[in-house]
Design a protein around this motif. Structure first.
Motif, short mmCIF file in Angstrom:
data_model
loop_
_atom_site.label_atom_id
_atom_site.label_comp_id
_atom_site.label_asym_id
_atom_site.label_seq_id
_atom_site.Cartn_x
_atom_site.Cartn_y
_atom_site.Cartn_z
N MET A 139 0.70 -1.19 -0.04
CA MET A 139 -0.03 0.03 0.05
C MET A 139 0.91 1.10 -0.14
O MET A 139 1.40 1.50 1.14
CB MET A 139 -0.96 0.04 1.25
N VAL A 140 1.06 1.86 -1.10
CA VAL A 140 1.68 3.27 -1.20
C VAL A 140 1.01 4.25 -1.09
O VAL A 140 0.20 4.31 -1.88
CB VAL A 140 2.56 3.08 -2.68
N THR A 141 1.42 5.15 -0.03
CA THR A 141 0.49 6.07 0.31
C THR A 141 1.29 7.51 -0.44
O THR A 141 2.46 7.54 -0.22
CB THR A 141 0.62 6.43 1.82
N SER A 145 0.95 11.62 -0.33
CA SER A 145 0.61 12.72 0.83
C SER A 145 0.16 13.93 -0.07
O SER A 145 0.76 14.04 -1.07
CB SER A 145 1.60 12.96 1.78
N PHE A 146 -0.86 14.87 0.34
CA PHE A 146 -1.21 16.23 -0.22
C PHE A 146 -0.53 17.18 0.90
O PHE A 146 -0.75 17.18 2.05
CB PHE A 146 -2.57 16.19 -0.40
N ALA A 147 -0.36 18.20 0.08
CA ALA A 147 0.15 19.27 0.99
C ALA A 147 -1.03 19.63 1.73
O ALA A 147 -2.17 20.14 1.31
CB ALA A 147 0.72 20.75 0.20
N ASP A 148 -0.72 20.15 2.96
CA ASP A 148 -1.90 20.81 3.99
C ASP A 148 -3.03 19.84 4.27
O ASP A 148 -4.23 20.23 4.48
CB ASP A 148 -2.45 22.04 3.31
N ARG A 149 -2.87 18.56 4.09
CA ARG A 149 -3.91 17.33 4.36
C ARG A 149 -3.34 16.38 5.04
O ARG A 149 -2.27 15.97 4.68
CB ARG A 149 -4.76 17.00 2.98
N ASP A 150 -4.07 15.91 5.91
CA ASP A 150 -3.52 14.57 6.88
C ASP A 150 -3.86 13.31 6.11
O ASP A 150 -3.15 12.34 6.20
CB ASP A 150 -4.02 14.81 8.33
N GLU A 151 -5.11 13.41 5.36
CA GLU A 151 -5.60 12.02 4.85
C GLU A 151 -4.78 11.65 3.48
O GLU A 151 -4.65 12.59 2.57
CB GLU A 151 -6.93 11.96 4.43
N PRO A 152 -4.05 10.54 3.27
CA PRO A 152 -3.35 10.28 2.09
C PRO A 152 -4.41 9.57 1.10
O PRO A 152 -5.24 9.29 1.22
CB PRO A 152 -2.31 9.28 2.47
N CYS A 153 -3.75 9.59 -0.33
CA CYS A 153 -4.24 8.51 -1.28
C CYS A 153 -3.37 7.49 -1.03
O CYS A 153 -2.26 7.49 -0.56
CB CYS A 153 -4.40 9.34 -2.57
N VAL A 154 -3.93 6.27 -1.58
CA VAL A 154 -3.17 4.85 -1.74
C VAL A 154 -3.24 4.22 -2.97
O VAL A 154 -4.40 4.09 -3.63
CB VAL A 154 -3.79 4.01 -0.58
N GLN A 161 -4.59 -3.38 7.88
CA GLN A 161 -5.20 -3.23 9.15
C GLN A 161 -4.59 -2.31 10.31
O GLN A 161 -5.00 -1.57 10.99
CB GLN A 161 -5.56 -4.41 9.74
N TYR A 162 -3.26 -2.21 9.74
CA TYR A 162 -2.35 -1.32 10.89
C TYR A 162 -2.01 -0.03 10.28
O TYR A 162 -1.27 0.67 10.98
CB TYR A 162 -1.11 -2.18 11.30
N MET A 163 -2.51 0.42 9.30
CA MET A 163 -2.18 1.51 8.51
C MET A 163 -2.83 2.68 9.31
O MET A 163 -4.09 2.89 9.27
CB MET A 163 -2.37 1.81 7.09
N GLN A 164 -2.20 3.59 10.01
CA GLN A 164 -2.75 4.36 11.13
C GLN A 164 -2.76 5.89 10.38
O GLN A 164 -3.15 6.76 11.19
CB GLN A 164 -2.08 4.60 12.21
N VAL A 165 -2.98 6.00 9.38
CA VAL A 165 -2.89 7.48 8.80
C VAL A 165 -4.34 7.95 8.35
O VAL A 165 -4.49 8.90 7.85
CB VAL A 165 -1.95 7.48 7.12
#
Length: 306
Positions: A90-92, A94-103, A173-177
């Motif tokens: 699962m390659v995440t 990140s977006f600038a100024d956002r906590d939630e990533p895409c995968v 299950q353990y990806m905490q992002v």
């Protein structure tokens, strides 16, 4: 010859009035749904990404790759994670100024096949799945940098920015992002690499996409203004009535009415009539005619005082 007919206890009328038969079950834990137009927009964007990613893999891995979109859905992250293998890549991004990533998710065996091909090896089958070594991780990261560029190019304004490589996780299950209850948009693909066939998915945080998706709807191009609202109000059909002063009589008198009876109206002959719309007094008017049609002429209008 005799014919026997077996009656079904659930008749058509009974099925029609049976709430369970007429209405599908509604899942209150997932009230949000994608509209038909939004789904079509996402499908077109994800199909464009599939073509770009296929071309990238074919060029980099030197194995003919093909991805076909199976579907797009809106689910919670917990539901999405439950459909994935216990160990996967699962390659995440990140977006600038956002906590939630895409995968971008794919099988570890598929990624190891990519590494073998990029290193000059040849393989006709998927290797055994395992986590990446540092060198393998560097090769996969280099490949995924281009993949995220293709994702941004395909979805364009639906994303809050260009995703950047953040990390590789091996256990969904353990990806905490992202929280388990968070809504996510998931695109599922069938991936063919040479003679082998695997699956892949792309996950986007719904909070970052849904508002932008709504803004690209068919009615988003129409710029709303006060003039548009006024034009809509002016074109709305409105029934108006020309009314005399009311006459109050007893119920017994009404029951005794017969053809030919005359009722004296309290409305003076020289007084204009009331022009009314929906119980609201608009103006006063005098009756007239034009040809074979009745008309009325506005004499005064009622002005509201505050």
């Amino acid at each position: 010859m005799s014919i026997s007919v077996e009656e079904n206890p659930m008749t058509a009328a009974a099925a029609l009035h049976d709430p369970a038969g007429r209405y599908p079950a509604y899942d209150f834990s997932r009230p949000a749904q994608l509209g038909r137009e939004s789904t079509r927009h996402l499908e077109a964007a994800f199909e464009s990404f599939a073509r770009l990613w296929s071309s990238q893999l074919t060029a980099k891995v030197r194995v003919r790759a093909h991805l076909s979109l199976e579907g797009v859905e809106l689910v919670s992250y917990e539901e999405y994670a439950a459909t994935l293998p216990g160990t996967t890549a699962m390659v995440t991004g990140s977006f600038a100024d956002r906590d939630e990533p895409c995968v971008v998710q794919f099988g570890l065996d598929s990624a190891l096949l990519w590494v073998v091909q990029m290193m000059g090896g040849r393989s006709t089958s998927l290797p055994e799945a395992r986590t990446f070594t540092p060198i393998e991780l560097a090769l996969v990261r280099n490949l995924m940098d281009g993949t995220f560029e293709h994702l941004h190019a395909s979805l364009g304004g639906l994303l809050p920015g260009e995703p950047r490589f953040a990390a590789v996780h091996y256990n969904p299950q353990y990806m905490q992002v992202i929280s388990a209850a968070a809504a996510v948009i998931v695109a599922r693909y069938t991936m063919r690499l040479g003679e082998t066939e695997t699956t892949a998915t792309v996950m986007l945080p719904a909070s970052a996409v849904v508002d932008r998706l709504a803004a690209t709807g068919s009615d988003a191009s129409a710029v709303h203004s006060a003039q548009h609202t006024l034009d809509q109000v002016r074109s709305t059909p409105l029934e108006v009535t020309l009314r005399l002063a009311p006459l109050t009589i007893g119920a017994g008198q009404v029951l005794d009415l017969a053809p030919g009876d005359l009722l004296r109206l309290p409305h003076p002959e020289t007084t204009p009539y009331e022009l009314v719309a929906g119980g609201t007094h608009l103006a006063r008017a005098t009756p007239g005619s034009r040809g074979s049609r009745l008309t009325f002429r506005i004499t005064t209008t009622h002005e509201e005082t505050i």
